[in-house]
Design a protein around this motif. Structure first.
Motif, PDB file in Angstrom:
ATOM      1  N   LEU A  31       0.826  -1.212   0.000  1.00  7.67           N
ATOM      2  CA  LEU A  31       0.000   0.000   0.000  1.00  7.67           C
ATOM      3  C   LEU A  31       0.859   1.259   0.000  1.00  7.67           C
ATOM      4  O   LEU A  31       0.438   2.295  -0.509  1.00  7.67           O
ATOM      5  CB  LEU A  31      -0.934   0.009   1.207  1.00  7.67           C
ATOM      6  CG  LEU A  31      -1.947  -1.125   1.285  1.00  7.67           C
ATOM      7  CD1 LEU A  31      -2.677  -1.089   2.615  1.00  7.67           C
ATOM      8  CD2 LEU A  31      -2.909  -1.067   0.119  1.00  7.67           C
ATOM      9  N   VAL A  32       2.038   1.161   0.567  1.00  9.88           N
ATOM     10  CA  VAL A  32       2.962   2.301   0.611  1.00  9.88           C
ATOM     11  C   VAL A  32       3.871   2.291  -0.609  1.00  9.88           C
ATOM     12  O   VAL A  32       3.989   3.292  -1.320  1.00  9.88           O
ATOM     13  CB  VAL A  32       3.825   2.257   1.900  1.00  9.88           C
ATOM     14  CG1 VAL A  32       4.847   3.385   1.909  1.00  9.88           C
ATOM     15  CG2 VAL A  32       2.959   2.309   3.142  1.00  9.88           C
ATOM     16  N   LEU A  33       4.538   1.173  -0.845  1.00  3.94           N
ATOM     17  CA  LEU A  33       5.615   1.126  -1.830  1.00  3.94           C
ATOM     18  C   LEU A  33       5.150   0.991  -3.275  1.00  3.94           C
ATOM     19  O   LEU A  33       5.742   1.586  -4.167  1.00  3.94           O
ATOM     20  CB  LEU A  33       6.561  -0.038  -1.485  1.00  3.94           C
ATOM     21  CG  LEU A  33       7.216   0.045  -0.106  1.00  3.94           C
ATOM     22  CD1 LEU A  33       7.985  -1.233   0.188  1.00  3.94           C
ATOM     23  CD2 LEU A  33       8.126   1.254  -0.009  1.00  3.94           C
ATOM     24  N   THR A  38      -1.086   5.062   0.630  1.00  4.40           N
ATOM     25  CA  THR A  38      -0.861   5.681   1.928  1.00  4.40           C
ATOM     26  C   THR A  38       0.636   5.917   2.111  1.00  4.40           C
ATOM     27  O   THR A  38       1.460   5.349   1.391  1.00  4.40           O
ATOM     28  CB  THR A  38      -1.428   4.800   3.067  1.00  4.40           C
ATOM     29  OG1 THR A  38      -1.332   5.502   4.302  1.00  4.40           O
ATOM     30  CG2 THR A  38      -0.673   3.482   3.166  1.00  4.40           C
ATOM     31  N   ARG A  39       0.975   6.783   3.049  1.00  3.79           N
ATOM     32  CA  ARG A  39       2.391   7.054   3.297  1.00  3.79           C
ATOM     33  C   ARG A  39       2.969   6.191   4.402  1.00  3.79           C
ATOM     34  O   ARG A  39       4.162   5.920   4.408  1.00  3.79           O
ATOM     35  CB  ARG A  39       2.579   8.523   3.679  1.00  3.79           C
ATOM     36  CG  ARG A  39       2.446   9.453   2.506  1.00  3.79           C
ATOM     37  CD  ARG A  39       2.925  10.815   2.901  1.00  3.79           C
ATOM     38  NE  ARG A  39       1.807  11.734   2.757  1.00  3.79           N
ATOM     39  CZ  ARG A  39       1.772  12.950   3.236  1.00  3.79           C
ATOM     40  NH1 ARG A  39       2.761  13.410   3.938  1.00  3.79           N
ATOM     41  NH2 ARG A  39       0.738  13.706   3.046  1.00  3.79           N
ATOM     42  N   LEU A  62       9.927  -2.185   5.049  1.00  4.97           N
ATOM     43  CA  LEU A  62       9.490  -1.122   5.956  1.00  4.97           C
ATOM     44  C   LEU A  62       9.305  -1.662   7.366  1.00  4.97           C
ATOM     45  O   LEU A  62       8.967  -2.820   7.548  1.00  4.97           O
ATOM     46  CB  LEU A  62       8.145  -0.543   5.504  1.00  4.97           C
ATOM     47  CG  LEU A  62       8.066   0.161   4.165  1.00  4.97           C
ATOM     48  CD1 LEU A  62       6.628   0.556   3.882  1.00  4.97           C
ATOM     49  CD2 LEU A  62       8.959   1.376   4.151  1.00  4.97           C
ATOM     50  N   LYS A  63       9.464  -0.776   8.318  1.00  3.55           N
ATOM     51  CA  LYS A  63       9.086  -1.073   9.698  1.00  3.55           C
ATOM     52  C   LYS A  63       7.709  -0.455   9.918  1.00  3.55           C
ATOM     53  O   LYS A  63       7.356   0.516   9.257  1.00  3.55           O
ATOM     54  CB  LYS A  63      10.056  -0.405  10.685  1.00  3.55           C
ATOM     55  CG  LYS A  63      11.462  -0.887  10.606  1.00  3.55           C
ATOM     56  CD  LYS A  63      12.299  -0.089  11.587  1.00  3.55           C
ATOM     57  CE  LYS A  63      13.765  -0.301  11.323  1.00  3.55           C
ATOM     58  NZ  LYS A  63      14.589   0.512  12.205  1.00  3.55           N
ATOM     59  N   PRO A  64       6.965  -0.992  10.863  1.00  2.98           N
ATOM     60  CA  PRO A  64       5.712  -0.309  11.206  1.00  2.98           C
ATOM     61  C   PRO A  64       6.023   1.106  11.698  1.00  2.98           C
ATOM     62  O   PRO A  64       7.004   1.320  12.415  1.00  2.98           O
ATOM     63  CB  PRO A  64       5.140  -1.158  12.340  1.00  2.98           C
ATOM     64  CG  PRO A  64       5.816  -2.476  12.231  1.00  2.98           C
ATOM     65  CD  PRO A  64       7.164  -2.206  11.646  1.00  2.98           C
ATOM     66  N   PHE A  65       5.216   2.060  11.283  1.00  2.00           N
ATOM     67  CA  PHE A  65       5.406   3.427  11.752  1.00  2.00           C
ATOM     68  C   PHE A  65       5.102   3.524  13.246  1.00  2.00           C
ATOM     69  O   PHE A  65       5.770   4.233  13.983  1.00  2.00           O
ATOM     70  CB  PHE A  65       4.504   4.389  10.969  1.00  2.00           C
ATOM     71  CG  PHE A  65       4.579   5.803  11.469  1.00  2.00           C
ATOM     72  CD1 PHE A  65       5.662   6.596  11.157  1.00  2.00           C
ATOM     73  CD2 PHE A  65       3.576   6.329  12.264  1.00  2.00           C
ATOM     74  CE1 PHE A  65       5.757   7.894  11.627  1.00  2.00           C
ATOM     75  CE2 PHE A  65       3.646   7.619  12.745  1.00  2.00           C
ATOM     76  CZ  PHE A  65       4.754   8.409  12.425  1.00  2.00           C
ATOM     77  N   ALA A  66       4.071   2.793  13.688  1.00  2.00           N
ATOM     78  CA  ALA A  66       3.631   2.880  15.075  1.00  2.00           C
ATOM     79  C   ALA A  66       3.031   1.552  15.519  1.00  2.00           C
ATOM     80  O   ALA A  66       2.660   0.724  14.696  1.00  2.00           O
ATOM     81  CB  ALA A  66       2.591   3.986  15.228  1.00  2.00           C
TER      82      ALA A  66
END
Length: 112
Positions: A31-33, A38-39, A62-66
């Motif tokens: 969804l991001v890449l 989404t960002r 990616l790592k989870p943002f939160a």
């Protein structure tokens, strides 16, 4: 990802374990890449074991943002918070007032 469990398109929950947590995370990354819908993507209700699985996923970029977790004076989850901070995953407090438990509202640390 709201819960540390896999989801398979067309189902409510993929209880048959045909989709792994890692595969679900990789789909979130898309969804991001790839899709650019989404960002940021993050997780919620992940304990140390499940968060570590995502962080160790070799195919992951990616790592989870939160990680949104229940976090308050009566439930500090130091091990989990430290793991999040160590990997630059922002811990976000869910229910910081402990669902308005009187024991928290009367806690001496919060007394004015």
């Amino acid at each position: 990802m709201h819960w540390p469990m896999a989801w398979k398109k067309g189902t409510f929950f993929a209880r048959d374990n045909t989709v792994t947590l890692e595969e679900t995370w990789l789909a979130m990354e898309e969804l991001v890449l790839t899709s650019k819908l989404t960002r940021y993507v993050g997780v919620s209700n992940f304990d140390s074991t499940n968060l570590s699985r995502i962080l160790k996923c070799q195919a992951s970029q990616l790592k989870p943002f939160a990680n949104q977790i229940e976090l308050h004076l009566l439930l500090q989850q130091e091990k989990l918070v430290n793991l999040c901070l160590q990997h630059q995953v922002q811990p976000i407090a869910w229910s910081p007032l402990a669902k308005f438990k009187p024991t928290l509202l009367d806690h001496p640390t919060l007394a004015v």
